[in-house]
Design a protein around this motif. Sequence first.
Motif, PDB file in Angstrom:
ATOM      1  N   ARG A  12      73.718 -42.483-156.547  1.00 47.51           N
ATOM      2  CA  ARG A  12      73.756 -43.500-155.433  1.00 47.51           C
ATOM      3  C   ARG A  12      74.355 -42.857-154.461  1.00 47.51           C
ATOM      4  O   ARG A  12      74.054 -42.851-153.167  1.00 47.51           O
ATOM      5  N   GLU A  13      75.395 -42.019-154.660  1.00 46.39           N
ATOM      6  CA  GLU A  13      76.098 -41.189-153.281  1.00 46.39           C
ATOM      7  C   GLU A  13      75.227 -40.388-152.600  1.00 46.39           C
ATOM      8  O   GLU A  13      75.292 -40.572-151.329  1.00 46.39           O
ATOM      9  N   GLN A  14      74.426 -39.819-153.440  1.00 51.99           N
ATOM     10  CA  GLN A  14      73.397 -38.845-152.701  1.00 51.99           C
ATOM     11  C   GLN A  14      72.396 -39.563-151.809  1.00 51.99           C
ATOM     12  O   GLN A  14      72.218 -39.423-150.709  1.00 51.99           O
ATOM     13  N   ILE A  15      71.858 -40.794-152.423  1.00 51.32           N
ATOM     14  CA  ILE A  15      70.923 -41.795-151.408  1.00 51.32           C
ATOM     15  C   ILE A  15      71.738 -42.243-150.448  1.00 51.32           C
ATOM     16  O   ILE A  15      71.132 -42.369-149.197  1.00 51.32           O
ATOM     17  N   GLU A  16      72.691 -42.748-150.543  1.00 47.45           N
ATOM     18  CA  GLU A  16      73.756 -43.364-149.658  1.00 47.45           C
ATOM     19  C   GLU A  16      73.912 -42.224-148.348  1.00 47.45           C
ATOM     20  O   GLU A  16      73.537 -42.626-147.271  1.00 47.45           O
ATOM     21  N   LYS A  17      74.073 -41.030-148.802  1.00 43.41           N
ATOM     22  CA  LYS A  17      74.555 -39.815-147.768  1.00 43.41           C
ATOM     23  C   LYS A  17      72.979 -39.885-147.115  1.00 43.41           C
ATOM     24  O   LYS A  17      72.915 -39.581-145.842  1.00 43.41           O
ATOM     25  N   ASP A  18      71.813 -39.572-147.520  1.00 42.63           N
ATOM     26  CA  ASP A  18      70.498 -39.466-147.005  1.00 42.63           C
ATOM     27  C   ASP A  18      70.271 -40.778-145.996  1.00 42.63           C
ATOM     28  O   ASP A  18      69.853 -40.550-145.202  1.00 42.63           O
ATOM     29  N   ILE A  19      70.779 -41.738-146.495  1.00 39.85           N
ATOM     30  CA  ILE A  19      70.256 -43.156-145.608  1.00 39.85           C
ATOM     31  C   ILE A  19      71.378 -42.955-144.341  1.00 39.85           C
ATOM     32  O   ILE A  19      70.572 -43.245-143.291  1.00 39.85           O
ATOM     33  N   LEU A  20      72.526 -42.543-144.367  1.00 40.66           N
ATOM     34  CA  LEU A  20      73.444 -42.555-143.430  1.00 40.66           C
ATOM     35  C   LEU A  20      72.842 -41.525-142.490  1.00 40.66           C
ATOM     36  O   LEU A  20      73.130 -41.444-141.339  1.00 40.66           O
ATOM     37  N   VAL A  28      59.912 -44.690-152.119  1.00 38.31           N
ATOM     38  CA  VAL A  28      61.045 -44.072-151.297  1.00 38.31           C
ATOM     39  C   VAL A  28      61.172 -42.854-151.469  1.00 38.31           C
ATOM     40  O   VAL A  28      60.704 -42.021-152.132  1.00 38.31           O
ATOM     41  N   PHE A  29      61.513 -42.103-150.166  1.00 43.09           N
ATOM     42  CA  PHE A  29      61.597 -40.753-150.316  1.00 43.09           C
ATOM     43  C   PHE A  29      62.492 -40.211-149.320  1.00 43.09           C
ATOM     44  O   PHE A  29      63.000 -40.813-148.337  1.00 43.09           O
ATOM     45  N   TYR A  30      62.873 -38.901-149.207  1.00 38.97           N
ATOM     46  CA  TYR A  30      63.584 -38.150-148.314  1.00 38.97           C
ATOM     47  C   TYR A  30      62.620 -37.074-147.588  1.00 38.97           C
ATOM     48  O   TYR A  30      61.814 -36.557-148.047  1.00 38.97           O
ATOM     49  N   PHE A  31      62.785 -37.219-146.299  1.00 42.53           N
ATOM     50  CA  PHE A  31      62.216 -36.386-145.248  1.00 42.53           C
ATOM     51  C   PHE A  31      62.920 -35.781-144.166  1.00 42.53           C
ATOM     52  O   PHE A  31      63.841 -36.807-143.578  1.00 42.53           O
ATOM     53  N   ALA A  32      62.864 -34.323-144.009  1.00 39.81           N
ATOM     54  CA  ALA A  32      63.515 -33.968-142.694  1.00 39.81           C
ATOM     55  C   ALA A  32      62.974 -32.703-142.487  1.00 39.81           C
ATOM     56  O   ALA A  32      62.660 -31.890-143.206  1.00 39.81           O
ATOM     57  N   HIS A  33      63.244 -32.473-141.120  1.00 36.59           N
ATOM     58  CA  HIS A  33      62.737 -31.091-140.384  1.00 36.59           C
ATOM     59  C   HIS A  33      63.918 -30.318-140.529  1.00 36.59           C
ATOM     60  O   HIS A  33      64.826 -30.139-140.045  1.00 36.59           O
ATOM     61  N   TYR A  66      59.665 -25.518-141.067  1.00 39.21           N
ATOM     62  CA  TYR A  66      58.762 -26.628-142.152  1.00 39.21           C
ATOM     63  C   TYR A  66      59.860 -27.504-142.181  1.00 39.21           C
ATOM     64  O   TYR A  66      60.816 -27.873-141.804  1.00 39.21           O
ATOM     65  N   ALA A  67      59.042 -28.684-142.851  1.00 36.60           N
ATOM     66  CA  ALA A  67      59.905 -29.952-143.224  1.00 36.60           C
ATOM     67  C   ALA A  67      59.693 -30.033-144.583  1.00 36.60           C
ATOM     68  O   ALA A  67      59.007 -29.243-145.148  1.00 36.60           O
ATOM     69  N   VAL A  68      60.906 -30.773-145.069  1.00 34.72           N
ATOM     70  CA  VAL A  68      60.856 -30.748-146.519  1.00 34.72           C
ATOM     71  C   VAL A  68      60.822 -32.556-146.972  1.00 34.72           C
ATOM     72  O   VAL A  68      61.177 -33.561-146.265  1.00 34.72           O
ATOM     73  N   VAL A  69      60.044 -32.838-148.112  1.00 35.24           N
ATOM     74  CA  VAL A  69      60.291 -33.893-148.986  1.00 35.24           C
ATOM     75  C   VAL A  69      60.984 -33.916-150.228  1.00 35.24           C
ATOM     76  O   VAL A  69      60.628 -32.969-150.717  1.00 35.24           O
ATOM     77  N   HIS A  70      61.656 -34.683-150.444  1.00 39.76           N
ATOM     78  CA  HIS A  70      62.551 -34.762-151.669  1.00 39.76           C
ATOM     79  C   HIS A  70      62.903 -36.023-152.062  1.00 39.76           C
ATOM     80  O   HIS A  70      62.705 -37.154-151.430  1.00 39.76           O
ATOM     81  N   ARG A  71      63.030 -36.354-153.319  1.00 41.97           N
ATOM     82  CA  ARG A  71      63.344 -37.431-154.147  1.00 41.97           C
ATOM     83  C   ARG A  71      62.381 -38.383-153.731  1.00 41.97           C
ATOM     84  O   ARG A  71      62.785 -39.733-153.417  1.00 41.97           O
ATOM     85  N   CYS A  74      54.758 -33.297-139.515  1.00 42.85           N
ATOM     86  CA  CYS A  74      54.800 -31.724-139.347  1.00 42.85           C
ATOM     87  C   CYS A  74      53.784 -31.095-140.186  1.00 42.85           C
ATOM     88  O   CYS A  74      53.423 -31.420-141.356  1.00 42.85           O
ATOM     89  N   ASP A  75      53.227 -30.013-139.513  1.00 40.58           N
ATOM     90  CA  ASP A  75      52.075 -29.257-140.135  1.00 40.58           C
ATOM     91  C   ASP A  75      52.558 -28.271-140.999  1.00 40.58           C
ATOM     92  O   ASP A  75      51.681 -27.507-141.363  1.00 40.58           O
ATOM     93  N   ASN A  76      53.708 -28.136-141.486  1.00 42.75           N
ATOM     94  CA  ASN A  76      54.123 -27.092-142.376  1.00 42.75           C
ATOM     95  C   ASN A  76      55.121 -27.693-143.393  1.00 42.75           C
ATOM     96  O   ASN A  76      56.316 -28.083-142.890  1.00 42.75           O
ATOM     97  N   LEU A  77      54.633 -28.100-144.678  1.00 48.42           N
ATOM     98  CA  LEU A  77      55.583 -28.995-145.543  1.00 48.42           C
ATOM     99  C   LEU A  77      55.773 -28.147-146.727  1.00 48.42           C
ATOM    100  O   LEU A  77      55.110 -27.423-147.236  1.00 48.42           O
ATOM    101  N   LYS A  78      56.921 -28.347-147.331  1.00 48.87           N
ATOM    102  CA  LYS A  78      57.545 -28.143-148.612  1.00 48.87           C
ATOM    103  C   LYS A  78      58.147 -28.808-149.428  1.00 48.87           C
ATOM    104  O   LYS A  78      58.683 -29.781-148.845  1.00 48.87           O
ATOM    105  N   ILE A  79      57.706 -28.809-150.826  1.00 45.95           N
ATOM    106  CA  ILE A  79      58.379 -29.971-151.670  1.00 45.95           C
ATOM    107  C   ILE A  79      58.405 -29.140-153.045  1.00 45.95           C
ATOM    108  O   ILE A  79      57.769 -27.949-153.370  1.00 45.95           O
ATOM    109  N   ASP A  80      59.275 -29.654-153.889  1.00 46.11           N
ATOM    110  CA  ASP A  80      59.220 -28.884-155.443  1.00 46.11           C
ATOM    111  C   ASP A  80      59.149 -30.117-156.365  1.00 46.11           C
ATOM    112  O   ASP A  80      59.616 -31.397-156.085  1.00 46.11           O
TER     113      ASP A  80
END
Length: 171
Positions: free
Chosen positions: A49-57, A73-78, A98-103, A125-131
């Motif tokens: 919950r703390e991680q997601i709150e941090k992501d939202i803020l 729902v997801f995290y996205f950032a350059h 690149y940009a990332v997608v997480h969670r 973004c035309d260059n994305l990474k995810i795991d």
Amino acid sequence: MNGMKNKKMEIRKTRIEELDKVMEVYARARKFMAEHNNPNQWKNNKPSREQIEKDILAGKHYICEEDGDVAAVFYFAHETDPTYAKIYDGAWLNDSDYAVVHRIASSGLVKGAGSFCMNWASKQCDNLKIDTHADNYVMQNMLKKCGFTPCGTIYLEDGEARIGFQKSMLE
């Protein structure tokens, strides 16, 4: 005309007052993963919950909705992800920014929501990474269908291995 309403998915930033609803989506995703032979990816109630709150803020957490219902729902950032600095048993497609997608997690209410999110991210973004976890075949298949290439193994800060994927539209 059959009279059915044409549904449309939309993506927007998550609002802090939606945190409880978002955490319900993650709880459902953990249950889904455990039922599909992937019980270890988000064990111990990850993401927290703390991680997601941090992501939202930070303005980096997004909701995909259809007719007011949360589809995913997801995290996205350059940004540069430090766990992507080294990749083993392979190589990234390129070393460009690149940009990332997480969670990323689906509510299970709308078929294709995960792919919709990944396609939206590709337009940002035309260059994305995810795991993803080696046991998460559902995610691996979705990523491949969305044009991502498995590139090798990365290690998270806690030492857990993940398969790194990349999609690049760079020349």
